[in-house]
Design an enzyme around this catalytic site. Structure first.
Site, PDB file in Angstrom:
ATOM      1  CB  SER A 161      -0.924  -0.020   1.204  1.00 30.71           C
ATOM      2  OG  SER A 161      -1.586  -1.253   1.257  1.00 30.71           O
ATOM      3  CG  ASP A 175      -4.325   0.179   1.167  1.00 29.05           C
ATOM      4  OD1 ASP A 175      -4.227   0.897   0.149  1.00 29.05           O
ATOM      5  OD2 ASP A 175      -4.077   0.602   2.318  1.00 29.05           O
ATOM      6  NE  ARG A 223       4.989  10.446  -3.341  1.00 32.21           N
ATOM      7  CZ  ARG A 223       4.420  10.266  -4.515  1.00 32.21           C
ATOM      8  NH1 ARG A 223       5.179  10.030  -5.566  1.00 32.21           N
ATOM      9  NH2 ARG A 223       3.133  10.299  -4.673  1.00 32.21           N
TER      10      ARG A 223
HETATM   11  C1  GLC Z   1      -0.858   5.915   1.612  1.00 39.70           C
HETATM   12  C2  GLC Z   1      -0.279   5.117   0.456  1.00 39.70           C
HETATM   13  C3  GLC Z   1      -1.394   4.532  -0.390  1.00 39.70           C
HETATM   14  C4  GLC Z   1      -2.354   3.749   0.499  1.00 39.70           C
HETATM   15  C5  GLC Z   1      -2.842   4.609   1.643  1.00 39.70           C
HETATM   16  C6  GLC Z   1      -3.745   3.856   2.596  1.00 39.70           C
HETATM   17  O1  GLC Z   1      -1.546   6.995   1.108  1.00 39.70           O
HETATM   18  O2  GLC Z   1       0.554   5.943  -0.333  1.00 39.70           O
HETATM   19  O3  GLC Z   1      -0.870   3.696  -1.390  1.00 39.70           O
HETATM   20  O4  GLC Z   1      -3.441   3.318  -0.273  1.00 39.70           O
HETATM   21  O5  GLC Z   1      -1.751   5.103   2.380  1.00 39.70           O
HETATM   22  O6  GLC Z   1      -3.102   2.779   3.195  1.00 39.70           O
END
Ligand code: GLC
Length: 434
Positions: free
Chosen positions: A88, A141, A103
Site C-alpha cells: 500500500s 489496499d 516513494r
Molecule cells: C498511503 C499510500 C497509499 C495507500 C494509503 C492507505 O496513502 O501511499 O498507497 O493506499 O496510504 O493505506
C-alpha cells in the site's frame, strides 16, 4: 481489469504490508457464488523495520510467510501457491506482478527501494527460504478494498482507506486514461485506478494549512509529500493535536497547563489517533475520562476549562479529517458523474474514530447538494459503508482474476497486453454471470 463476478474459485495467499501490521491470509474462494473461507495470522511490523534496510524488510516479510506456511501446512506437500501482495504505497505498474515504488509514505523510510521494482528482492527472499509461493498480483489496499467490496455488493464503485494513510481507488474506462493512450486498448475496458490522493495538493495551492500542518510536513521523512494525507490520516491526527497543545502551553495568550511538567507531551508522535478517539468518546459531562487520560499518560492535571479545550480541539481535528476525507470521495463521484453508489471503506480511522462516519456523510451532503433529509449515512444516495477485507479477500480475488485473464490469453496464444485485454473482454462477454 475486471470486477469479480462471484464465480472465482481457488486457494490463494494474501499478504498485507500496510503500515502498522503485517498480515498473511490463506483465502479459499469456494464454489458457492461470492463465498470464501479465510485463515489468517497477524505479525507486528517492528518500528525499526520502517527505517531499516531493504534486506531486513524483505527478510522479515518472507519470514512471516514462512512461519505461516509452516504453521498451517506443517506436513502438507504444497505446490506453488499464488500470492496477492497488498503493497500500500504509490507504485508505477506496467504489469500486475511488478511495481516500482515511487516513494515511501506513512513514515516508512527504507533506503534503496524507491525508484525500483519491489518484486525481485521480495521474490529473492522467498526463494532463499525455498517457499512455494508465486507472486501473482501486486495490489494497492484501496484497489483490494474496491474489488472485495464489489464481490459481495454490486453497487460498490469505490474503495477507500481511512487509516494510517488515506486514499481511494475506482474503475476508469481505458479510453479516459491518457497514459494508456499508446496501448490502443478498447476504450471501454475497465481499469482500476489507484488515485494516491493522499498526495493531493502537494503544491499547497488549494487547502488552507495551519502552522501545525506545516510542522508535521517539515518534520516528516518526506517533506512536501502526502499533503492531503498529513491532514487526515490516523498517523498524524494525534501529532497535530499534540503540536497544538504544546503551542498553547508556550503561547503567552493562553498558557495552558501552567506550572506543570509537560515533558511527556513534548515527545513527538507520543499520542496516536486512539488517544484522540478516547477524548472524543468520554461520555461524562465533567470529562473525567479525559482528565484520567491526561494524568495517566502525560502526568498532567487538567482544570475544567483545559478539559473543555482539549475536547473541542479533538472534535475540530476529527471533524476536519472526516470532512476532507469526504472531499476525496465526492471528487471521484463528480469526475465520473455518479449520483448514487456505494463506497467501501476500511482503516482504523473509519472503523474506530468516533463520529467519523456521520461527519463524513454530512460533508458529502453539503458538497453534493443533497436535500436536507440526507447526510446521515444510512440511505444516502452515496453511502460510505464498511468494506469487505480488501487486503485479504480483495488481494486473493485480484490474483484469481489475473490468473483467469492470463489463462484466457494463453489459450488464445496471445502475448501482447492489448490483445490479451481484448481476449479478456471476449471471455467476459462469454461469461453468462457478467
Ligand atoms: C498511503 C499510500 C497509499 C495507500 C494509503 C492507505 O496513502 O501511499 O498507497 O493506499 O496510504 O493505506
Amino acid at each position: 481489469m475486471a470486477f469479480p463476478d462471484g464465480n472465482e474459485t481457488g486457494t490463494f495467499l494474501a499478504l498485507d504490508m500496510g503500515g502498522t501490521n503485517l498480515r498473511v491470509c490463506e483465502v479459499t474462494l469456494t464454489e458457492e457464488k461470492g463465498e470464501f473461507d479465510i485463515i489468517q495470522s497477524k505479525y507486528r511490523m517492528p518500528e525499526e523495520l520502517k527505517t531499516g534496510t531493504a534486506d531486513e524488510l524483505w527478510g522479515y516479510v518472507a519470514d512471516c510467510l514462512q512461519q505461516f506456511i509452516e504453521y498451517h501446512h506443517d506436513e502438507d506437500k504444497i505446490e506453488q501457491l499464488p500470492l496477492g501482495f497488498t503493497f500500500s504505497y504509490p507504485a508505477t505498474q506496467h504489469y500486475i506482478d511488478h511495481g516500482i515504488l515511487q516513494r515511501w509514505t506513512k513514515g516508512f523510510d527504507i533506503e534503496g527501494v524507491e525508484g525500483k521494482d519491489v518484486v525481485p528482492p521480495f521474490e529473492a527472499a522467498l526463494a532463499e527460504r525455498g517457499l512455494p509461493i508465486k507472486l501473482t498480483a501486486l495490489v494497492n489496499d484501496t484497489t483490494g478494498t474496491m474489488i472485495a467490496s464489489a464481490y459481495t455488493d454490486p453497487l460498490m464503485k469505490i474503495g477507500c482507506i481511512f487509516g494510517t494513510g488515506c486514499n481511494a481507488a475506482y474503475m476508469e474506462d481505458c479510453g479516459s486514461i491518457p497514459k494508456l493512450g499508446d496501448m490502443k486498448l478498447d476504450p471501454s475496458l475497465p481499469m482500476a485506478i489507484n488515485c494516491e490522493y493522499g498526495a493531493f495538493d502537494n503544491e499547497h495551492k488549494v487547502l488552507p494549512r495551519t502552522p501545525y500542518d506545516v510542522v508535521i510536513d517539515k518534520e516528516s521523512p518526506r517533506p512536501g509529500q502526502q499533503a492531503f494525507e498529513k491532514m487526515i490520516a490516523g498517523l498524524y491526527l494525534g501529532e497535530i493535536f499534540r503540536l497544538v497543545l504544546v503551542d498553547l502551553h508556550q503561547s503567552h495568550e493562553c498558557e495552558i497547563f501552567a506550572g506543570q511538567d509537560i515533558s511527556k507531551l513534548k515527545k513527538a508522535y507520543s499520542l496516536d489517533a486512539g488517544f484522540l478517539s478516547a477524548i472524543e468518546e468520554d461520555p461524562f459531562e465533567n470529562l473525567s475520562e479525559v482528565a484520567d487520560l491526561f494524568q495517566n499518560k502525560l502526568s498532567i492535571v487538567c482544570t475544567k476549562p483545559e478539559l473543555e479545550l482539549i475536547r473541542r480541539l479533538a472534535e475540530l481535528i476529527g471533524t476536519r479529517a472526516a470532512r476532507l476525507s469526504a472531499c476525496g470521495v465526492a471528487a471521484i463521484c463528480k469526475h465520473k458523474g455518479w449520483e448514487t453508489c456505494h463506497v467501501g471503506a476500511d482503516g482504523s480511522v473509519f472503523n474506530k474514530y468516533p463520529h467519523f462516519k456521520v461527519r463524513g456523510a454530512q460533508a458529502l451532503k453539503e458538497i453534493l447538494d443533497w436535500p436536507e433529509h440526507f447526510g446521515k449515512g444510512k440511505g444516502d444516495p452515496i453511502e460510505i459503508l464498511p468494506a469487505e477485507d480488501g487486503s485479504g479477500v480483495g488481494a486473493a480475488l485480484i490474483a484469481a482474476l489475473t490468473l483467469k485473464r492470463v489463462e484466457v490469453g494463453q489459450n488464445a496464444g496471445i502475448k501482447d497486453p492489448e490483445a490479451m485485454a481484448q481476449a479478456a473482454k471476449l471471455a467476459k462477454k462469454a461469461n453468462p454471470f457478467n
